[in-house]
Write an enzyme that holds these catalytic residues in place. Structure first.
Site, mmCIF file in Angstrom:
data_model
loop_
_atom_site.group_PDB
_atom_site.id
_atom_site.type_symbol
_atom_site.label_atom_id
_atom_site.label_comp_id
_atom_site.label_asym_id
_atom_site.label_seq_id
_atom_site.Cartn_x
_atom_site.Cartn_y
_atom_site.Cartn_z
ATOM 1 N N HIS A 69 -13.513 11.228 -1.208
ATOM 2 C CA HIS A 69 -12.281 11.614 -1.900
ATOM 3 C C HIS A 69 -12.443 12.867 -2.775
ATOM 4 O O HIS A 69 -11.649 13.803 -2.707
ATOM 5 C CB HIS A 69 -11.785 10.471 -2.786
ATOM 6 C CG HIS A 69 -11.609 9.165 -2.071
ATOM 7 N ND1 HIS A 69 -11.162 9.081 -0.772
ATOM 8 C CD2 HIS A 69 -11.817 7.887 -2.469
ATOM 9 C CE1 HIS A 69 -11.110 7.804 -0.415
ATOM 10 N NE2 HIS A 69 -11.502 7.069 -1.420
ATOM 11 N N ASP A 101 -9.094 9.397 5.172
ATOM 12 C CA ASP A 101 -9.473 9.445 3.758
ATOM 13 C C ASP A 101 -8.135 9.342 3.041
ATOM 14 O O ASP A 101 -7.338 10.288 3.071
ATOM 15 C CB ASP A 101 -10.165 10.768 3.412
ATOM 16 C CG ASP A 101 -10.591 10.788 1.953
ATOM 17 O OD1 ASP A 101 -9.770 10.438 1.090
ATOM 18 O OD2 ASP A 101 -11.751 11.142 1.676
ATOM 19 N N HIS A 102 -7.870 8.196 2.430
ATOM 20 C CA HIS A 102 -6.498 7.982 1.971
ATOM 21 C C HIS A 102 -6.073 8.974 0.882
ATOM 22 O O HIS A 102 -4.894 9.158 0.634
ATOM 23 C CB HIS A 102 -6.253 6.524 1.566
ATOM 24 C CG HIS A 102 -6.758 6.157 0.198
ATOM 25 N ND1 HIS A 102 -8.060 5.855 -0.044
ATOM 26 C CD2 HIS A 102 -6.129 6.044 -0.994
ATOM 27 C CE1 HIS A 102 -8.216 5.564 -1.331
ATOM 28 N NE2 HIS A 102 -7.047 5.675 -1.945
#
Ligand code: BG6
Length: 496
Positions: free
Chosen positions: A252, A189-190
């Protein structure tokens, strides 16, 4: 000014590059958009930073019929396109490209697998980045074993979307689990790789100042906003089947919520951190219909409407969502978290804002007004924090109170180097090589997030609900403002 200089001296940035072991990193989908836009530019930057040791190699794997030279040319063009000019150095780029090679592989067939197996070295870290659609995860995972490409300790990296509901997420987890142990699976999950998101943990757990106040007794509410100025761009086909809830909230925003709300883990280590995040997700109340506002942007200012962008005039997908989320645990009962995210809003701005309660009693005249501290953690752009404190307005005329920011913009406090925040992918890829899963999602976390999200989506699907229209360049539908007004609160303005 004097104060700022002092801070800068005291906090001089120590540029520290922690070496990693030699590695073979295979990128499936090595010619694709993510590889060109994020993964390879990120690796180049790490190379320049001195973090790709002599024995570090990157192997592109995809269907295209390319040789090493053709691949290097393609990657060279991608670096030109996606790296800022200041980051491009001809000599360094040439040396980096020499670390790359290419093998044509058919993910669902037999071609290329034996060659890939032969190319892998025994004595280095092995990582396989699945930069491909989830429908190929199973085929690739299976072939990595069947053709003896992966060593038993190899790591795999997968990207979102990790399922589109609980059922598909479970199936994906089971597919991967058939070939790899959980400790080998790195779900990216950046947002977790963003410097400022990690800073949230440093602020919470590295200071004595905040943690005693970080609970329902002292916090009135929390606002988490991820606003984007852009529309859905060229990703209409994907986005229209996803929407803001699946695209941003389930992953996010959920991660931001977890890091803000979780209990202190015993150590900053993968399972300790992930156990605490999981407990937060499991403590989330189901969200009532009246606590959700969905929106879809219309056309304005020369921009096409959402429906035009996705080429679906009857689309019921939301490009904006605002919701009130309640957490049923001892720390947070009674303190709502308001989440808001959307496309084509006024500005690109992401922040977590903790609104503390007013003092229990004011000793000042009514004229002094009521005041409360606010801690804003700005994730992007202009990374930093500010804490609003109440002071006396200078000058004669009695005790007038005013709220002023104790501002800490990282670039001001830590020097210009801090302004060069590394891209999330750089950090995360190096964590894969180091074998550190702290900033990656565990399978049970992903499933718990879907278990909470599914009934919400099911509700509006069953009701065939249409999102409310909103004008681009604003803060979403007016009802989103009402969500807080109703509770006697106000959103922070979306502005840079
Ligand atoms: C992606 C979403 O995961 O995150 C996109 O699919 C979104 O729709 C993007 O634009 C936002 O990421 P960032 O790093 O630009 O805030």
């Amino acid at each position: 000014m004097r104060h700022q200089r002092k801070v800068r001296e005291g906090a001089a940035m120590v540029s520290r590059v922690i070496p990693v072991d030699p590695f073979d990193l295979v990128i499936f989908g090595g010619t694709g958009d993510l590889a060109r836009r994020k993964i390879l530019p990120g690796l180049y930057r790490r190379f320049v930073a001195g973090q790709m040791p002599e024995g570090a190699r990157v192997i592109g794997a995809a269907r295209s019929d390319l040789d090493d030279r053709g691949y290097r040319e393609m990657v060279g063009e991608a670096l030109d396109e996606f790296l800022p000019k200041s980051a491009r150095d001809t000599k360094a780029m040439k040396a980096f490209l020499e670390r790359l090679s290419y093998i044509a592989v058919d993910a669902t067939g037999v071609d290329g697998w034996r060659d890939l197996g032969k190319a892998m070295r025994e004595d280095v870290v092995q990582a396989f980045y699945f930069s491909v659609g989830p429908s190929l995860f199973g085929a690739i995972a299976e072939r990595l074993h069947k053709y003896k490409v992966a060593r038993p300790e190899a790591r795999i990296v997968v990207e979102k979307p990790f399922g589109r509901d609980l059922k598909s997420a479970k199936e994906l987890n089971a597919t991967l689990a058939a070939h790899f142990d959980e400790h080998q699976i790195y779900r990216i999950d950046h947002y977790l790789g963003k410097e400022t998101v990690q800073n949230l943990m440093a602020v919470r757990f590295g200071n004595t100042l905040f943690e005693p106040l970080w609970n329902a007794k002292y916090v009135d509410h929390v606002q988490i906003t991820v606003a984007e100025e852009v529309g859905v761009g060229g990703r209409g086909a994907y986005y229209d089947t996803s929407g803001a809830m699946r695209d941003m909230v389930q992953n996010h925003m959920m991660q931001l919520l977890c890091l803000t709300a979780m209990e202190p883990p015993t150590r900053f280590e993968a399972d300790a951190v992930r156990d605490e995040k999981l407990k937060v997700i499991r403590a989330l109340d189901p969200v009532e219909r009246s606590n959700i506002v969905r929106g879809q942007y219309g056309a304005a200012n020369g921009h096409a409407s959402y429906a035009d962008d996705v080429d679906n005039p009857d689309s019921r997908t939301e490009s904006f969502i605002a919701m009130r989320v309640d957490i049923s645990n001892w720390r947070w009962k009674g303190t709502p978290f308001y989440l808001r995210t959307g496309k084509r809003l006024k500005a690109r701005m992401s922040e977590i804002v903790v609104h503390f309660k007013e003092t229990p009693h004011s000793i000042f005249d009514e004229d002094a007004g009521r005041h409360a501290n606010v801690l804003a953690i700005r994730l992007q752009p202009d990374e930093g924090m500010d804490l609003r404190v109440t002071i006396k307005e200078p000058g004669p005329g009695g005790m007038r109170l005013v709220d002023v920011p104790l501002d800490m913009t990282f670039a001001d406090a830590l020097g210009p180097e801090a302004a060069e925040v590394p891209d999330a992918y750089e950090r995360l890829i190096m964590d894969v090589i180091r074998g550190n899963q702290t900033l990656f999602m565990r399978g049970d976390e992903v499933e718990a997030a879907w278990a909470w999200t599914d009934p919400i989506i099911q509700g509006w699907t069953d009701r065939a609900e249409r999102p409310l229209p909103y004008d681009p360049g604003g803060a979403g539908p007016a009802d989103a403002l009402m969500l807080l007004h109703r509770d006697g609160r106000r959103w922070r303005e979306i502005a840079v």
